[in-house]
Motif scaffolding. Structure first.
Motif: not given
Length: 326
Positions: A169-184
């Motif tokens: 769940q944590i890894m999925e959440l981090i992946g979603e937020l990364q795409k949302e914010l377009d960050m490295a």
């Protein structure tokens, strides 16, 4: 001896056992290592064209947490037990924006908690860290790291001490937020399984040195360094029937660095030269390099361990089956 580049939106997996230098390398980016025990004699750390190593603490302050944020390994020790979650989230905002009102900081903190999918954010803001479960505390740490919408997120073992379902769940959440914010993102872990579906590029680290790096596909489908083989051979999956292979011994004490290849004493494929001289990085493809004498043109041919060959065949077959279904 670490070198890598990271573009906007990319994820780099930094993999290796505990004590290999992963966290120290990442803390060096923001100069968070104890200054009395840390030297940067050579090299540079470039972020948006600026060398972070040439900045003093005052110049680094607006970058830390604002442009480069970090999710630390243990949220219970990273948060202050004497202040509520709300106090700590609002402080993260007000440190970088002195003009923000308390009401606006509160509203943005509510939104940050909601973004990491914690129900009833208003109640959470009035809660102290000890009252939350490990998974909830990690979500709060992610919310705190992302509240200023950084360009680079460093995740230092973000799923350590969490059970497998919460890890996912944590890894999925981090992946979603990364795409949302377009960050490295730099994802630090000892578990290759964690980076398998997340990282674009992977660097395998041992004894303070990058021993192999490549794209995610290259590391999983064509690993070349015996240490990478050892990590993959010790990684469980649902289909492996053979006994998993443990890596004998422990990483060396780098206060007294060994002569030659640091992994040689633990490496059953070690050659005589491994105990005498450090191997350079040998080029395999334009994106794939490995520091092992086994890649030297005069080295004897050594086959990849069977447990990894079988796993690669299964992954290829599973990938082909999935493509046919689509």
């Amino acid at each position: 001896n670490v070198s890598f580049t990271l573009e906007k939106g990319e994820t780099l997996g930094l993999v290796g056992e505990s004590g290999c230098g992963k966290s120290v390398s990442c803390m060096s980016i923001l100069q968070l290592n104890p200054p009395q025990r840390t030297l940067y004699p050579t090299g540079e750390i470039l972020f948006d064209g600026k060398d972070l190593l040439k900045m003093n603490q005052k110049q680094l302050r607006p970058i830390r947490g604002n442009e480069i944020a970090m999710v630390f390994q243990e949220p219970m020790t990273a948060m202050n037990p004497l202040f509520t979650i709300g106090d700590q989230l609002m402080e993260a905002l007000r440190v970088h924006d002195h003009k923000i009102s308390k009401a606006d900081a509160y509203d943005q903190s509510i939104e940050a908690v909601r973004r990491v999918k914690i129900p009833n954010p208003e109640r959470i803001l009035n809660t102290y860290p000890f009252a939350l479960s490990g998974g909830m505390r990690q979500r709060v740490m992610i919310a705190m790291a992302m509240i200023a919408r950084p360009k680079l997120l460093i995740c230092d073992e973000p799923t350590t001490a969490l059970d497998v379902t919460i890890q996912a769940q944590i890894m999925e959440l981090i992946g979603e937020l990364q795409k949302e914010l377009d960050m490295a993102m730099i994802l630090v872990t000892h578990d290759l399984g964690v980076v398998a579906s997340v990282a674009d590029k992977i660097q395998v680290m041992y004894a303070g040195k990058i021993v192999e790096y490549g794209t995610s596909e290259e590391i999983f489908y064509a690993p070349a360094h015996p240490y990478t083989w050892a990590l993959l051979s010790s990684m469980p999956d649902l289909d492996t029937k053979e006994k998993l292979e443990a890596i004998p011994g422990t990483p060396p004490n780098m206060i007294y660095p060994p002569v030659g290849d640091a992994f040689a004493i633990r490496n059953k494929y070690a050659l005589k030269i491994d105990f005498e001289e450090q191997p350079p990085l040998f080029k395999i493809t334009d994106t794939h390099y490995a520091a092992t004498w086994l890649l030297h043109p005069n080295a004897p041919k050594v086959e990849m361990p069977k447990i990894i060959v079988d796993r690669i065949e299964r992954m290829k077959k599973a990938g082909g089956d999935n493509n046919e279904q689509h």
